[in-house]
Write an enzyme that holds these catalytic residues in place. Structure first.
Site, PDB file in Angstrom:
ATOM      1  CB  CYS A  86       2.626   2.820  -4.206  1.00 16.16           C
ATOM      2  SG  CYS A  86       3.266   2.583  -5.881  1.00 16.16           S
ATOM      3  CG  HIS A 195       2.887  -1.755  -2.538  1.00 17.14           C
ATOM      4  ND1 HIS A 195       1.605  -1.268  -2.719  1.00 17.14           N
ATOM      5  CD2 HIS A 195       3.616  -1.294  -3.587  1.00 17.14           C
ATOM      6  CE1 HIS A 195       1.560  -0.558  -3.832  1.00 17.14           C
ATOM      7  NE2 HIS A 195       2.770  -0.550  -4.375  1.00 17.14           N
ATOM      8  CD  GLU A 197      -0.120  -2.335   0.161  1.00 18.78           C
ATOM      9  OE1 GLU A 197      -0.294  -2.043  -1.039  1.00 18.78           O
ATOM     10  OE2 GLU A 197       0.796  -1.817   0.857  1.00 18.78           O
TER      11      GLU A 197
END
Length: 233
Positions: A86, A195, A197
């Site tokens: 991002c 994302h 994560e």
């Protein structure tokens, strides 16, 4: 055990999440500070999501001049695996480690949703854990995630296999060619808007598909941890 650095800039939001994903993958996360040029001997680096330096001027435009990024640019050019997520992707483009730019979403709205991606290339330091053409579900959350590049650059990315991730089942921000992530020519630097994560645990979901990105770099470094061992961490 591999040591993977996560850079914290003023305005970073997802640095702790990235550290947790690294830990779950079986590596040691190392906190790196934007104002410190010393990378402390890490084996790879993650630039996390957020709003570095408040997104002043342009997203990532100030962060690219930080002491940490100066060192990361040199290390990346020498082969260090670097992942930008991002805002990290925006920083990599501003630092010219990746081509193109991220601009305001085509619909002019912030978009936060679970998003399907197709893995287009698996010969990078960060995608070798996937099968070519695999579709993965990963959250996306951005207001300036529309990937753009001039026609010649887009053609080069397509013909040389440098589009790593592509949006499928809908394009959340109007990115050209549905591009969600790209790589450098060597394949050690990868940037993506969604994302991974936030997709590493079944409890928080929407999937564990993102864990493969962090496991892949360990395989690239030759320190992959068996799944059973990761489960005990």
């Amino acid at each position: 055990m591999s040591r993977i650095g996560v850079v914290t800039f003023p305005g970073s939001l997802d640095d702790r999440d990235a550290q947790r994903a690294i830990r779950l993958s079986g590596a040691e996360p190392v906190a790196l500070w934007h104002d410190d040029a010393d990378l402390h001997g890490v084996d790879a680096v993650v630039l996390p999501g957020g709003f570095s330096y408040g997104d002043y001027l342009r997203c990532g435009a100030i962060a690219r001049f930080s002491p940490a990024m100066m060192s990361i640019v040199d290390a990346a050019n020498a082969g260090l695996p670097v992942l930008g997520i991002c805002n990290g992707f925006q920083i990599l483009c501003e630092a010219h480690l990746l081509p193109g730019a991220l601009t305001r979403n085509g619909h002019l709205h912030f978009r936060n949703r679970d998003q399907w991606l197709r893995v287009e290339q698996t010969d990078t330091a960060w995608t070798n854990a996937y099968q070519p053409g695999a579709e993965i579900l990963i959250p996306v959350k951005n207001g300036e995630g529309c990937y753009v590049a001039d026609p010649a650059t887009l053609e080069e990315l397509e013909t040389t296999g440098r589009v790593v991730f592509r949006y499928v089942r809908g394009n959340p921000n109007g990115s050209q060619h549905d591009i969600a992530g790209v790589r450098n020519a060597a394949g050690n630097v990868v940037g993506l808007m969604p994302h991974p994560e936030h997709a590493v645990e079944a409890l928080t979901g929407p999937s564990t598909d993102g864990l493969g990105i962090f496991a892949a770099v360990l395989a690239h470094l030759g320190t992959a941890v068996p799944a059973a061992s990761r489960d005990r961490r």
